[in-house]
Structures are given as structure tokens and as C-alpha cells.
Design an enzyme around this catalytic site. Structure first.
Site, PDB file in Angstrom:
ATOM      1  N   GLU A   6      -2.037  10.921  -2.555  1.00  0.00           N
ATOM      2  CA  GLU A   6      -2.286   9.826  -3.378  1.00  0.00           C
ATOM      3  C   GLU A   6      -0.825   9.212  -3.632  1.00  0.00           C
ATOM      4  OE1 GLU A   6      -4.950   7.912  -4.147  1.00  0.00           O
ATOM      5  OE2 GLU A   6      -3.104   6.547  -5.282  1.00  0.00           O
ATOM      6  N   THR A  43      -6.648   2.754  -2.437  1.00  0.00           N
ATOM      7  CA  THR A  43      -7.145   3.888  -1.739  1.00  0.00           C
ATOM      8  C   THR A  43      -8.378   3.650  -0.626  1.00  0.00           C
ATOM      9  OG1 THR A  43      -6.651   5.353  -3.548  1.00  0.00           O
ATOM     10  CG2 THR A  43      -8.213   5.880  -2.144  1.00  0.00           C
ATOM     11  N   HIS A  52      -1.009   9.674  -9.118  1.00  0.00           N
ATOM     12  CA  HIS A  52      -1.512   8.444  -9.210  1.00  0.00           C
ATOM     13  C   HIS A  52      -0.801   7.897 -10.575  1.00  0.00           C
ATOM     14  CE1 HIS A  52      -4.177   4.950  -9.876  1.00  0.00           C
ATOM     15  NE2 HIS A  52      -4.700   5.186  -8.764  1.00  0.00           N
ATOM     16  N   ASP A  77      -1.523   7.200   1.197  1.00  0.00           N
ATOM     17  CA  ASP A  77      -2.228   6.005   1.111  1.00  0.00           C
ATOM     18  C   ASP A  77      -1.698   4.833   0.848  1.00  0.00           C
ATOM     19  OD1 ASP A  77      -2.170   6.546  -1.690  1.00  0.00           O
ATOM     20  OD2 ASP A  77      -4.191   6.225  -2.032  1.00  0.00           O
ATOM     21  N   HIS A  78      -0.667   4.649   0.114  1.00  0.00           N
ATOM     22  CA  HIS A  78      -0.051   3.484  -0.271  1.00  0.00           C
ATOM     23  C   HIS A  78       1.300   3.643  -1.112  1.00  0.00           C
ATOM     24  CE1 HIS A  78      -2.273   3.698  -4.107  1.00  0.00           C
ATOM     25  NE2 HIS A  78      -3.166   3.674  -3.445  1.00  0.00           N
TER      26      HIS A  78
HETATM   27  C1  GP9 Z   1      -9.767   7.086  -7.424  1.00  0.00           C
HETATM   28  C2  GP9 Z   1      -8.602   7.490  -6.693  1.00  0.00           C
HETATM   29  C3  GP9 Z   1      -7.535   6.087  -6.895  1.00  0.00           C
HETATM   30  O1  GP9 Z   1     -10.950   7.565  -7.093  1.00  0.00           O
HETATM   31  O2  GP9 Z   1      -9.020   7.296  -5.180  1.00  0.00           O
HETATM   32  O3  GP9 Z   1      -7.706   4.902  -6.174  1.00  0.00           O
HETATM   33  P1  GP9 Z   1      -6.677   3.716  -6.366  1.00  0.00           P
HETATM   34  O4  GP9 Z   1      -6.500   3.280  -7.660  1.00  0.00           O
HETATM   35  O5  GP9 Z   1      -5.192   4.281  -5.727  1.00  0.00           O
HETATM   36  O6  GP9 Z   1      -7.088   2.659  -5.392  1.00  0.00           O
HETATM   37 MN    MN Z   2      -4.673   5.447  -3.924  1.00  0.00          MN
END
Ligand code: GP9
Ligand code: MN
Length: 444
Positions: free
Chosen positions: A38, A92, A209, A269-270
Site C-alpha cells: 500500500e 488501489t 496508508h 500500488d500508487h
Molecule cells: C482499502 C484499501 C485502500 O480497502 O485498499 O484503498 P486506497 O484508499 O489506497 O485507494
Molecule cells: Mn492504495
């Protein structure tokens, strides 16, 4: 003339990159394990956070992700240092779409939310079920409705989705985005161990996150950075926690037979630090806040992508320019699966014939080894020098890259908004029936 399925077919045929014979099929029949890291950016790999003790003025260096760093330079790993995220508003969920469908998310909103519950797809779990008899599962310690995953995963063909209801979640081991990573990995094992092999699995972490919450008790310890921006200050400690959780999971895999029969794909992911905050990161990266530019922002869109092939001794750091859209062709070729007729926009990152260009999800934003086009400006990729008066050769490169990047987005948008895969024929795959999947935990 509107883009139709023939136009998509032509694009796919013309842009197919044949596999590298040295790597094609080297992981044939193995289990696939994704570890979704993440908000994890490439600049953290091999980064050491310097902390000065206020009293003694002594400086100590803290390696943020010691375990992921060892994977990055392991002979078991194909690692990539010019790999970029390509997400937009779907964050995500866009990364999941790019990685497992090999097309982009939507120009606005999330593909999972808007189309995930209705479009016909040919995604990785389904391809592997049909071509290799794979069982598939996702492990994620948040509620299953987040990003509409409980519907979208049916269309991807996931057999199982172990969401928050399968884990013991309480105040002490979770936060607003769900169960902390160590518990998510640890509590997943009882389900993971029962999966029929070969399996295709994905573990989606959350601890790193935003807002990068400081850990307490046993988990505390990694220092906070000392900038004026609290988001940046916490980022390194949560990345360190994620690193430890991944190491512990690898320890488990290595202690079982699963490790040597698997291929493990780790990806960020980003971005975790947004462009508006990036100038506050400058000092930690040895740069000047005052001269921070959109070139620097573009360079920070790199995320890790590492493919661990246990037992392999020819791993190295590959410098090709690519992104999440290229994962699926790369993976399928390593597994020895012919994807030449599949509607995939990316190209195998290990192919010698691939284009060496990264396209973002914004028109005319791209990076190659020579030029970077970002936020309406052109820079030299190596130095960051802005080019305002391109010579003819440079102009041609700009025009070619704009055309390729626009074509990718146009074909992708045609596929997603036109739901064109339902017309896809002659690639040997049967249509999937989403109604046969259900992720209800019996205890609900
Ligand atoms: C939530 C997680 C976060 O289930 O995958 O998503 P994001 O906020 O990074 O798009
Ligand atoms: Mn994410």
C-alpha cells in the site's frame, strides 16, 4: 468512426511483444502470490532515514525497509527501478485493474465501482483457472464492499475473498482502513493453507496508508521523520512496519513447501506522498525545496515491482520503463502462457522487443529513458533539464510518444466503457459466469 472491437484487435496484434526465450515458462505451473504494498514508492527502497539526536547532535541512520531491500537485489528477483504506477481516481482499485486486466482504470472514478460489477473481463484469475486449473483468493483486512470489491472480484473470477469478517479485528489491531498487516498475514494462513494448488492469491496490505498512523506498544520504535509535514513524518515508520510484516510472511512461506513452488510478485500500488506535499520531502531526498519541479513530481511516481522466483539465480535490476499495465503479460510469460490473442494493453517487461515507454493515466504524461512529459512540460529524463525549444529529433520523439500514449488510453477506454471484451472471440477462453461466485462468510 467510433473505436470498435476491430480497432482494439488491430492494436493488440500490432503491439504484442513476443516473450524473452530465456525467461518464458521458467515458473510454469507454480503458485502465484501477490503482495500489494500500500502507497509504497520506489524512493523508499534502499533509503536510510537520518535522525539527529537533539541533545548530542549525533546522527543515526535507520534503514526503512531492510527486508524489501534484500529482495530488490536478490538473485531470485527480477526487480525494476523504472516502474511507475498508472492509477487515477480509483487509486488501489485502479492498481488492481491495471495489474490483473492489463488495461487502465477510467478517466474519471473507479472502474471497480462503476463497471466492476457488470463488465465482461478476461482477468488473471480466470485466465489461470481456464489454462492451468488454478484456484484463486484475495486476502484483505477491510470490509468487502470497499471499492465494490465484493462485486468486482466475481467478474475477475476470484474463487474466494477473505475480507475482514474472516479475521479477528478489534480496536487494538486495526485502524480506519482495516486490520494491520502483521495480523492480516498471520490470520490468513489458516485459509491459505487449505487452498488447492496451484493457486493464484493476492494479499492487500493497509498499514502504510494515509494518514500513516504512529504505532503504539510493541510495534512502535521506528523513528518519525522531522519535517514540518506530519504525513511525511509518519510514512517511514508505517513502511517499516509493512516491511517487517512481509518478512514474517516470507519466513512462513520458506518454512513450508509453498515457497519453492511459487512465484511472488510485490508491487507498490500508487504514491503515498502527494504532489502537493512533495516539496516537503525535498530535504530528505537531498534536494532543494525552492527548486522542486514537476519533473521531480514525475520521478516520484515510481513504485516498486519485484518478481521473486525462488530457486532462480539470474535475477537482476532491470531498467526498462513500464508500469502496472505491463504486469499481466510479464506474469503470463513467466508461467509459460501464450497471451498473444488476449485483450491486454501492456507488454512483457522482460521482452527484448517491448517499447520502452511508460504511459500515465493522463493524456500526454509519459516517461522514457530520454524524455519525460509531465503536466504540460518536457524534461530530459536523466537530468531534469526542461526542454522548451525541441530540435526536430526531439520533437519526433515527443510526437511518437504522445501518439502511443494516447492510443493506449483510447484503446483502454474503448474496452472499459464499451464493455468490448464481451465480443472478444477466438482466444480460446470461455465466458465467465460471475453469478457462480459468492463471498459470504457463513458466520455473517
Ligand atoms: C482499502 C484499501 C485502500 O480497502 O485498499 O484503498 P486506497 O484508499 O489506497 O485507494
Ligand atoms: Mn492504495
Amino acid at each position: 468512426k467510433p473505436t470498435d472491437v476491430n480497432e482494439v484487435e488491430t492494436y493488440i496484434t500490432e503491439n504484442y511483444a513476443a516473450p524473452n526465450p530465456d525467461t518464458y515458462g521458467i515458473a510454469k505451473g507454480r503458485n502465484v502470490i501477490y503482495i500489494h504494498l500500500e502507497s509504497f514508492q520506489q524512493f523508499v527502497i534502499n533509503y536510510k532515514l537520518k535522525i539527529t539526536d537533539e541533545e548530542t547532535e549525533a546522527e543515526t541512520e535507520y534503514e526503512v525497509t531492510p527486508f524489501l531491500n534484500t529482495l530488490f537485489s536478490s538473485k531470485e528477483t527480477f526487480a525494476f527501478d523504472n516502474f511507475f504506477h498508472q492509477v487515477k481516481a480509483g487509486k488501489t482499485s485502479d492498481a488492481e485493474t491495471l495489474m490483473e486486466d492489463s488495461f487502465f482504470g477510467l478517466p474519471q472514478g473507479s472502474f471497480f465501482v462503476n463497471n466492476g460489477g457488470k463488465n465482461t473481463l478476461q482477468a488473471a484469475p480466470d485466465i489461470l483457472a481456464q489454462t492451468g486449473g488454478y484456484t484463486s483468493a484475495v486476502f484483505h483486512g477491510n470490509v468487502k464492499s470497499f471499492w465494490n470489491r465484493n462485486e468486482a472480484y466475481k467478474h475477475l473470477g476470484y474463487d474466494y475473498f477473505f475480507d475482514q469478517t474472516y479475521f479477528d479485528v478489534d480496536k487494538s489491531n486495526s485502524f480506519q482502513y482495516g486490520l494491520h498487516d502483521k495480523y492480516m498475514f498471520g490470520d490468513s494462513i489458516e485459509y491459505f493453507e487449505h487452498l488447492q494448488q496451484p493457486f493464484y492469491t493476492k494479499f492487500i496490505t493497509v498499514s502504510n496508508h494515509y494518514p500513516y498512523v504512529e504505532f503504539e506498544g510493541d510495534e512502535a520504535g521506528f523513528p518519525l521523520a522531522n519535517t514540518d509535514d506530519d504525513t511525511i513524518n509518519g510514512y517511514f515508520a508505517t513502511a517499516n512496519y509493512m516491511d517487517t510484516s512481509v518478512r514474517e510472511f516470507f519466513d512462513y512461506l520458506k518454512a513450508s513447501d509453498i515457497y519453492k513452488n511459487s512465484i511472488i510478485v510485490l508491487y507498490g500500488d500508487h504514491y503515498g506522498i502527494s504532489n502537493s506535499r512533495n516539496p516537503n520531502l525535498a530535504e530528505l531526498l537531498g534536494k532543494d525545496k525552492e527548486t522542486w519541479s514537476n519533473y521531480d513530481n514525475a520521478m516520484l511516481q515510481r513504485v516498486p515491482y519485484m518478481v521473486v522466483v525462488p530457486g532462480m539465480d539470474k535475477g537482476y535490476v532491470n531498467h526498462t520503463y513500464g508500469g502496472e499495465v505491463d504486469n499481466l503479460p510479464t506474469l503470463l510469460h513467466l508461467l509459460g502462457i501464450d497471451n498473444s490473442k488476449y485483450p491486454e494493453i501492456g507488454q512483457d517487461l522482460l521482452s527484448p522487443n517491448r517499447r520502452n515507454l511508460l504511459t500515465m493515466r493522463t493524456t500526454d504524461n509519459w516517461v522514457d529513458s530520454v524524455l519525460t512529459s509531465y503536466a504540460g512540460r518536457i524534461y530530459k529524463t536523466e537530468t531534469g533539464e526542461e526542454i522548451t525549444n525541441p530540435d526536430p529529433e526531439t520533437q519526433k520523439r515527443i510526437d511518437d510518444n504522445n501518439a502511443q500514449s494516447e492510443a493506449q488510453l483510447k484503446i483502454s477506454d474503448a474496452i472499459t466503457t464499451g464493455d468490448l471484451i464481451r465480443f472478444w472471440a477466438d482466444d480460446g477462453l470461455k465466458a465467465l459466469d460471475p453469478s457462480k461466485y459468492s463471498y459470504n462468510n457463513g458466520l455473517e
